[in-house]
Design an enzyme around this catalytic site. Structure first.
Site, mmCIF file in Angstrom:
data_model
loop_
_atom_site.group_PDB
_atom_site.id
_atom_site.type_symbol
_atom_site.label_atom_id
_atom_site.label_comp_id
_atom_site.label_asym_id
_atom_site.label_seq_id
_atom_site.Cartn_x
_atom_site.Cartn_y
_atom_site.Cartn_z
ATOM 1 N N CYS A 213 0.859 -1.182 0.000
ATOM 2 C CA CYS A 213 0.000 0.000 0.000
ATOM 3 C C CYS A 213 0.894 1.231 0.000
ATOM 4 O O CYS A 213 1.955 1.238 0.632
ATOM 5 C CB CYS A 213 -0.902 -0.018 1.226
ATOM 6 N N SER A 439 -5.948 10.774 0.835
ATOM 7 C CA SER A 439 -5.916 9.491 1.536
ATOM 8 C C SER A 439 -6.503 9.528 2.945
ATOM 9 O O SER A 439 -6.209 10.431 3.734
ATOM 10 C CB SER A 439 -4.477 8.988 1.615
#
Length: 572
Positions: A213, A439
């Protein structure tokens, strides 16, 4: 003497069709859509890889729509804002308010893999996982579009005039991770995405073997040239299929600490080397191997590695040269002149190879410099890398001719970094469109921004050229928040919790799932049944006895509103 060969007419027709297709591809590439696109192959190469049966793809139309949407935002200095959709309910609700949809690999990894085995975002799920989710959501979009058409065209003109039209067919941009392997794997992945309904796909420059990620540690980059090959492979597959799928190139160069190889000169300036000559012939990998042979493990090995790295005094070659110039036996003015010459000759945009950099340093009087990028390599063979916005800019510039949108992954919502990347990339590619990950891995409350700053963040970044901005995991977090808070309240207060938190809120906000049978398409399939059976059906789902009739009246209980008021809200 043999007679001259006569070419059969069928062969001539075959060649004629082929040459016509080559000309068609060349004309297609000459349109404004591909004005900024560079291809290392020809239209003939594409035609050779196509079959004789021409196919069309719904995602091709969606890709054109996505391109128009992003270009309009670019012209207006605005952005398409969206988030990761988790399921058909979310994608249908999003359609009323947003103009694109995102499909996150992280969300798929944790909630919907092909094997049904959940896990973190390591891209270790089967490579059809995200394409399957795209199809799941795209089919839902198509269904709600059909359902709406049946409902609207069953109304009078006056009724339709008061019923808002919802464009359910919002373009989907999907997470292609690292392409899942070599060029052929990337080609097959992109083919799946086109077939399943994706209007856009993003590919990142991490190693497919060690993919993480973007907000995890331990990220390993591939060489610039390898990621360019991935982008070229994707574009080739889109060309073969005759679609204009939007290709997004992501770089993780800001936070990456390792790189697979030093083969590409564009990466040299960011690779770290040992500068302590006492470690000559004592590589980290060899030291760790000896320690393991001696029975060391776990924390002991980590302590040995930490000590070695501290002793090595890791630096980029450029920093090593700067320190050497500062230590020269020369006047301050002479040192300053040499530093300026070094900076001018080896600026980031020049991407000077190491051997050439050594020659430049020698010309400035820096000789016998100890700097070794092999000594600190990891046990897996990776080189140490200094991630930075400058590294992301170098990669963005290299990717720009092969991609439609550029995305720099960041570790915080930093306007200065956004500005530096935008200015750096667009200095070389003025027409480049940019993307930004809003994010949920950022602790936005700890970012130093006020509520007003947060409210203005998307428009502010959009003015820098970031035309597509998205919260990767908002669908996941919204689902978790609503479910957790409702489950807790339901366990305590029973049905009152459901009525207060769900049913009344659906009613007061005009959320059409209040009448979930209708929302799911019961009326649509009643129409199918009646069409099959000549206009009548005794088994129609929405006939007499359906409990949703209860929702057509007025409510007088606490928190209730009249049905006419609810209907008005649903049309807002």
């Amino acid at each position: 003497m043999s007679s001259p060969f006569s070419v059969p007419s069928l062969i001539m027709e075959e060649e004629g069709r082929f040459e016509a297709e080559v000309a068609e591809v060349e004309a297609w590439w000459g349109t404004d859509r591909f004005r900024l696109t560079k291809r290392p192959y020809t239209a003939r190469d594409v035609a050779l890889l196509r079959g004789t049966l021409r196919q069309s793809y719904a995602s091709g139309d969606m890709a054109k729509k996505l391109w128009r949407t992003l270009r309009a935002h670019q012209a207006n200095g605005t952005a398409s804002r969206t988030f990761g959709a988790l399921d058909p309910v979310q994608v249908a609700m999003m359609a009323k308010h947003l103009d694109t949809v995102y499909v996150s690999g992280w969300q798929c990894s944790s909630t919907h893999t092909s094997t049904n085995e959940p896990g973190p975002d390591l891209a270790d799920y089967p490579y059809d996982t995200v394409p399957n989710k795209v199809e799941h959501l795209f089919f839902a979009q198509l269904y709600h579009d059909r359902k709406q058409r049946e409902a609207r065209m069953s109304m009078s003109r006056a009724e339709r005039a008061h019923e808002p039209y919802v464009d359910y067919l919002k373009p989907i941009i999907a997470d292609g991770d690292t392409g899942f392997g070599g060029a052929t794997a990337t080609v097959k992945l992109c083919k799946l995405f086109v077939e399943r309904g994706a209007a856009g796909v993003h590919l990142e420059d991490q190693s497919s073997v060690t993919k993480k990620c973007g907000h995890m540690a331990g990220k390993v980059l591939v060489a610039v040239s390898e990621h360019v090959n991935r982008l070229v492979a994707a574009r080739l597959q889109f060309d073969i299929m005759g679609v204009e799928t939007v290709l997004v190139a992501r770089t993780d160069a800001v936070a990456a600490t390792l790189i697979q190889t030093n083969v590409d000169a564009r990466d040299h300036q960011f690779i770290l080397g040992a500068t302590n000559p006492r470690l000559r012939n004592r590589s980290l990998a060899a030291v760790l191997s000896d320690a393991m042979s001696a029975g060391k493990n776990g924390r002991e090995l980590q302590a040995i590695e930490d000590e070695w790295l501290a002793t090595a005094q890791l630096k980029t070659f450029s920093d090593c040269v700067r320190d050497a110039i500062a230590s020269l036996n020369a006047t301050d003015a002479d040192k300053q002149r040499k530093l300026q010459e070094w900076s001018a000759a080896t600026s980031h945009d020049k991407c000077v190879p190491l051997e050439q950099a050594r020659d430049i340093a020698a010309g400035l009087g820096v000789t016998s410099l100890f700097w070794d990028w092999d000594l600190p390599r990891t046990r897996e063979g990776f080189y140490r890398f200094r991630g930075s916005v400058a590294a992301a800019v170098v990669r963005g510039r290299a990717f720009a001719p092969h991609a439609d949108v550029l995305w720099m992954e960041t570790s915080s919502p930093n306007i200065a970094e956004c500005t530096a990347f935008a200015e750096g990339v667009r200095a070389a590619s003025p027409g480049a469109m940019l993307a930004y990950n809003l994010s949920p891995s950022f602790n936005w409350d700890a970012s130093g921004m006020t509520d007003a700053d947060m409210s203005e963040f998307i428009p502010r970044v959009a003015r820098l050229g970031y035309v597509w901005q998205f919260i990767t995991l908002a669908g996941f977090h919204a689902d978790a928040l609503v479910t957790d808070t409702f489950a807790r309240d339901f366990a305590r207060r029973g049905m009152l919790a459901y009525v207060e938190r769900i049913q009344r809120e659906e009613r007061s906000n005009g959320v059409e799932t209040l009448q979930h049978q209708k929302w799911s398409g019961a009326n649509f399939y009643d129409r199918v049944l009646k069409t099959v059976q000549g206009g009548i059906s005794s088994t129609a789902a929405m006939g007499k006895g359906v409990t949703e009739e209860q929702f057509k009246g007025s409510w007088t209980g606490p928190g209730s509103e009249s049905s006419s008021h609810v209907l008005a809200k649903s049309r807002m």
